[in-house]
Design a protein around this motif. Structure first.
Motif, short mmCIF file in Angstrom:
data_model
loop_
_atom_site.label_atom_id
_atom_site.label_comp_id
_atom_site.label_asym_id
_atom_site.label_seq_id
_atom_site.Cartn_x
_atom_site.Cartn_y
_atom_site.Cartn_z
N VAL A 1 7.99 1.07 0.54
CA VAL A 1 6.72 1.08 -0.21
C VAL A 1 6.52 2.43 -0.91
O VAL A 1 6.20 2.50 -2.10
CB VAL A 1 5.53 0.79 0.71
CG1 VAL A 1 4.22 1.09 0.01
CG2 VAL A 1 5.55 -0.67 1.15
N ILE A 2 6.74 3.50 -0.15
CA ILE A 2 6.53 4.84 -0.71
C ILE A 2 7.45 5.09 -1.91
O ILE A 2 7.01 5.56 -2.97
CB ILE A 2 6.76 5.91 0.37
CG1 ILE A 2 5.68 5.81 1.46
CG2 ILE A 2 6.77 7.31 -0.23
CD1 ILE A 2 5.96 6.64 2.69
N PRO B 1 6.27 -4.22 9.82
CA PRO B 1 5.86 -2.80 9.79
C PRO B 1 6.88 -1.86 10.42
O PRO B 1 6.92 -0.67 10.07
CB PRO B 1 4.54 -2.80 10.56
CG PRO B 1 4.58 -4.04 11.39
CD PRO B 1 5.34 -5.04 10.60
N GLU B 2 7.70 -2.37 11.31
CA GLU B 2 8.72 -1.53 11.98
C GLU B 2 10.05 -1.58 11.25
O GLU B 2 11.02 -0.95 11.68
CB GLU B 2 8.91 -2.00 13.43
CG GLU B 2 7.65 -1.98 14.27
CD GLU B 2 7.07 -0.59 14.39
OE1 GLU B 2 7.86 0.37 14.47
OE2 GLU B 2 5.83 -0.46 14.36
N THR C 1 5.43 -4.07 -0.49
CA THR C 1 4.09 -4.21 0.10
C THR C 1 4.02 -5.42 1.01
O THR C 1 3.45 -5.36 2.12
CB THR C 1 3.03 -4.31 -1.01
OG1 THR C 1 3.14 -3.17 -1.88
CG2 THR C 1 1.64 -4.36 -0.42
N ASN D 1 13.70 0.07 6.05
CA ASN D 1 12.48 0.69 6.56
C ASN D 1 11.35 0.41 5.57
O ASN D 1 11.29 1.03 4.50
CB ASN D 1 12.70 2.19 6.73
CG ASN D 1 13.83 2.48 7.71
OD1 ASN D 1 13.72 2.18 8.89
ND2 ASN D 1 14.93 3.04 7.21
N THR D 2 10.49 -0.51 5.90
CA THR D 2 9.51 -1.03 4.94
C THR D 2 8.49 0.02 4.50
O THR D 2 8.03 0.00 3.36
CB THR D 2 8.80 -2.25 5.52
OG1 THR D 2 8.31 -1.96 6.84
CG2 THR D 2 9.75 -3.44 5.61
N ASP D 3 8.12 0.94 5.39
CA ASP D 3 7.17 1.98 4.98
C ASP D 3 7.80 2.89 3.92
O ASP D 3 7.17 3.23 2.92
CB ASP D 3 6.68 2.78 6.18
CG ASP D 3 7.81 3.36 7.02
OD1 ASP D 3 8.97 2.95 6.82
OD2 ASP D 3 7.53 4.22 7.88
N SER D 4 9.06 3.26 4.14
CA SER D 4 9.76 4.09 3.15
C SER D 4 9.96 3.33 1.85
O SER D 4 9.88 3.91 0.76
CB SER D 4 11.13 4.52 3.70
OG SER D 4 10.99 5.31 4.85
N LEU E 1 6.12 -4.76 4.20
CA LEU E 1 5.48 -3.82 5.12
C LEU E 1 4.46 -4.52 5.99
O LEU E 1 4.33 -4.24 7.19
CB LEU E 1 4.82 -2.68 4.33
CG LEU E 1 4.08 -1.64 5.17
CD1 LEU E 1 5.04 -0.95 6.14
CD2 LEU E 1 3.41 -0.61 4.27
N LYS E 2 3.72 -5.46 5.41
CA LYS E 2 2.73 -6.22 6.18
C LYS E 2 3.42 -7.10 7.23
O LYS E 2 2.94 -7.24 8.35
CB LYS E 2 1.90 -7.10 5.25
CG LYS E 2 0.99 -6.32 4.31
CD LYS E 2 0.26 -7.26 3.37
CE LYS E 2 -0.64 -6.50 2.40
NZ LYS E 2 -1.32 -7.41 1.44
#
Length: 427
Positions: free
Chosen positions: A241-242, A305-306, A298, A236-239, A301-302
C-alpha cells in the motif's frame, strides 16, 4: 575389469569426487526413485587391481514379460577419454545386464560440449568432445542426436549462472528487463525467505499446476536431499500500500509537469512537442497501472493485514552448485514478478554460501526461431546465465534379439522412463 554392486556409501564416496559429479548420480536420487516405484542398481567398475574406476546409479522398469529398460541419469561416471576402457565396459555391461533381462541402457553423461552466448553462438568448445564422442560410439553406444528441445530423458541445454563476481556486478549484468522486474517486485513489498521448516504442502500449492510430478515425489526429493531448500515469496500488504501510493502520487506529479510543458511548447517545433507527448502518453499508462496497484493493495491489506505467500521455489545444493528444481506462483499476482525476485534471492543465497554456480535448469537449444519455449529462454538467460550444452543421450543395446522383438511388437517406439514416472503419478 569386472562389474560389481556397490552399497550406497561406496557409491556416494566415488561419485561425489568424480569429475562428472552431479546431483542425479547420488544415493539421494536413487532412494527418491525407489520410493516412487522404480528399481535401482549402484554399479561399480573395478580394474584388475581391484580399484573402482567407474560407477553409476541406474534406474529401471520392467516393460514387458520380465524385460527391462535401464537409464543412468547424467551417468556413467567414468573416464571417457579412455577408448579401450569404454569398449571393455560396454562388453561387460552386455554380459551382465543382458542376462538379467535388460534390453537397453540409456545414458546422458554430464559432459560439457559447448558454452554459447545468449544468441546461441558457440563461444567455447570442450577440446576433447570430438574424441569423447568417437570413443563412446566405438563402444557400440548409439547417439540419439543433437536435440534442441526435450526429446531425451533430460535436457541437453541448461542455464548456468556463475558467481565469480561481486553481487553488485552480477546484478548490473542482468538484463535491463530482469532488473526492472526485480525492482518492481521489491517495490510492491515482496520479500523472500528460506523456509527452514520446509513446508511441502505450501510449496506444492504453487507448483502442482505446472508439473505432473506427484506431491509424494516432491516430498521424497526434499526428504532425501538434506541440502534441499524451499523459498517463499511473501507479499507484505502494508508495504504494498505504501509503495503503491508513493508511485501513484509521484507519477501524477510527473504527469502534471509533462502536461504543463506540452502547453508551453505548443507553438514550438514538432520534434520537441512529440518528445513530451510520447512521455505524457507513457506516463498516462503508468498512472493507470499504479492506480490499479493501489486499489489492489488497499483491498489486500484489509484481507491479509499480516501479508501472504504468493510464490515458491525448490532448490537442491550439490558440491559447488545450487540447482534450481522448480518454482510456481499465484497467477493472480503474476504482474508483481515474484518469480524474478525469488531467482535473484537464490543467487544471493548461493553467493553467501560461497557456492560457485546456480544451475537454473533447462532451456532449449533454439535461440533464433520462434518456438513454444522462447519465454523460458528469455527469463533464464536474462539472469546473466551461460547457455550450456551437454553431449547428449546414448543407447547401448544389451540383448539384441530381445530388443528387436520389443521394437517389433511395442507401440512405444521411444519409451522414456521419465514418462513412466509421470504416468504413474497421474493415476
Amino acid at each position: 575389469m569386472k562389474i560389481i554392486t556397490l552399497d550406497e556409501q561406496q557409491f556416494d564416496t566415488f561419485a561425489k569426487n568424480h569429475k562428472y559429479s552431479n546431483y542425479y548420480q547420488t544415493s539421494s536420487y536413487g532412494k527418491t526413485m525407489k520410493e516412487n516405484g522404480f528399481n535401482i542398481h549402484y554399479l561399480g567398475l573395478k580394474d584388475d587391481s581391484n580399484q573402482i574406476i567407474g560407477a553409476s546409479l541406474i534406474i529401471y522398469k520392467e516393460i514387458f514379460i520380465g524385460k527391462k529398460i535401464a537409464y543412468a541419469p547424467r551417468g556413467i561416471l567414468i573416464n571417457y577419454k579412455d577408448r579401450p576402457l569404454l569398449q571393455e565396459m560396454a562388453q561387460k555391461l552386455k554380459q551382465v545386464l543382458g542376462k538379467q533381462g535388460f534390453l537397453i541402457l540409456r545414458m546422458d553423461p554430464y559432459i560439457l560440449a559447448t558454452i554459447r552466448n545468449k544468441n546461441g553462438k558457440v563461444i567455447n568448445m570442450n577440446k576433447d568432445i570430438n574424441d569423447i564422442m568417437k570413443n563412446i560410439k566405438s563402444a557400440s553406444f548409439k547417439y540419439k542426436g543433437q536435440n534442441k528441445f526435450f526429446e531425451n530423458e533430460l535436457p541437453r541445454y541448461e542455464a548456468i549462472c556463475p558467481l565469480n563476481e561481486d553481487l553488485r556486478i552480477i546484478f548490473k549484468n542482468l538484463s535491463k528487463r530482469t532488473r526492472h522486474k526485480i525492482n518492481r517486485a521489491v517495490g510492491c513489498g515482496i520479500t523472500i525467505f528460506n523456509d527452514k521448516e520446509k513446508n511441502i504442502n505450501k510449496l506444492y500449492e504453487f507448483i502442482k499446476d505446472k508439473t505432473q510430478l506427484s506431491k509424494k515425489y516432491i516430498e521424497d526429493l526434499i526428504k532425501n536431499y538434506e541440502t534441499s531448500n524451499i523459498y517463499f515469496a511473501v507479499l507484505n500488504t502494508d508495504s504494498f500500500v505504501i509503495e503503491a501510493k508513493k508511485r501513484y502520487e509521484q507519477e501524477l506529479e510527473k504527469n502534471d509537469q509533462l502536461a504543463t510543458k506540452i502547453q508551453i511548447i505548443r507553438q514550438k517545433i514538432d520534434t520537441i512537442k512529440s518528445k513530451y507527448l510520447n512521455a505524457k502518453m507513457e506516463s498516462d499508462k503508468l498512472i493507470n497501472t499504479y492506480k490499479k496497484d493501489l486499489v489492489l493493495a488497499t483491498e489486500l491489506l484489509k484481507k491479509y493485514p499480516e501479508g501472504f505467500i504468493i510464490g515458491a521455489a525448490l532448490t537442491i545444493e550439490h558440491n559447488d552448485t545450487s540447482n534450481f528444481i522448480i518454482d510456481g506462483f499465484d497467477k493472480k499476482y503474476s504482474h508483481l514478478n515474484c518469480t524474478y525476485l525469488i531467482k535473484w534471492f537464490i543467487i544471493n543465497e548461493a553467493k553467501k554460501k560461497e557456492l560457485k554456480y546456480v544451475n537454473f535448469n533447462a532451456i532449449v537449444g533454439e535461440f533464433k526461431k520462434q518456438n513454444p519455449y522462447k519465454q523460458l529462454n528469455e527469463l533464464k538467460l536474462g539472469l546473466n546465465t551461460i547457455p550450456t550444452e551437454y553431449i547428449g543421450e546414448f543407447e547401448l543395446i544389451l540383448n539384441k534379439f530381445n530388443y528387436t522383438l520389443y521394437k517389433n511388437f511395442s507401440k512405444e517406439k521411444n519409451y522414456k522412463l521419465k514418462n513412466e514416472l509421470t504416468k504413474k503419478e497421474e493415476k
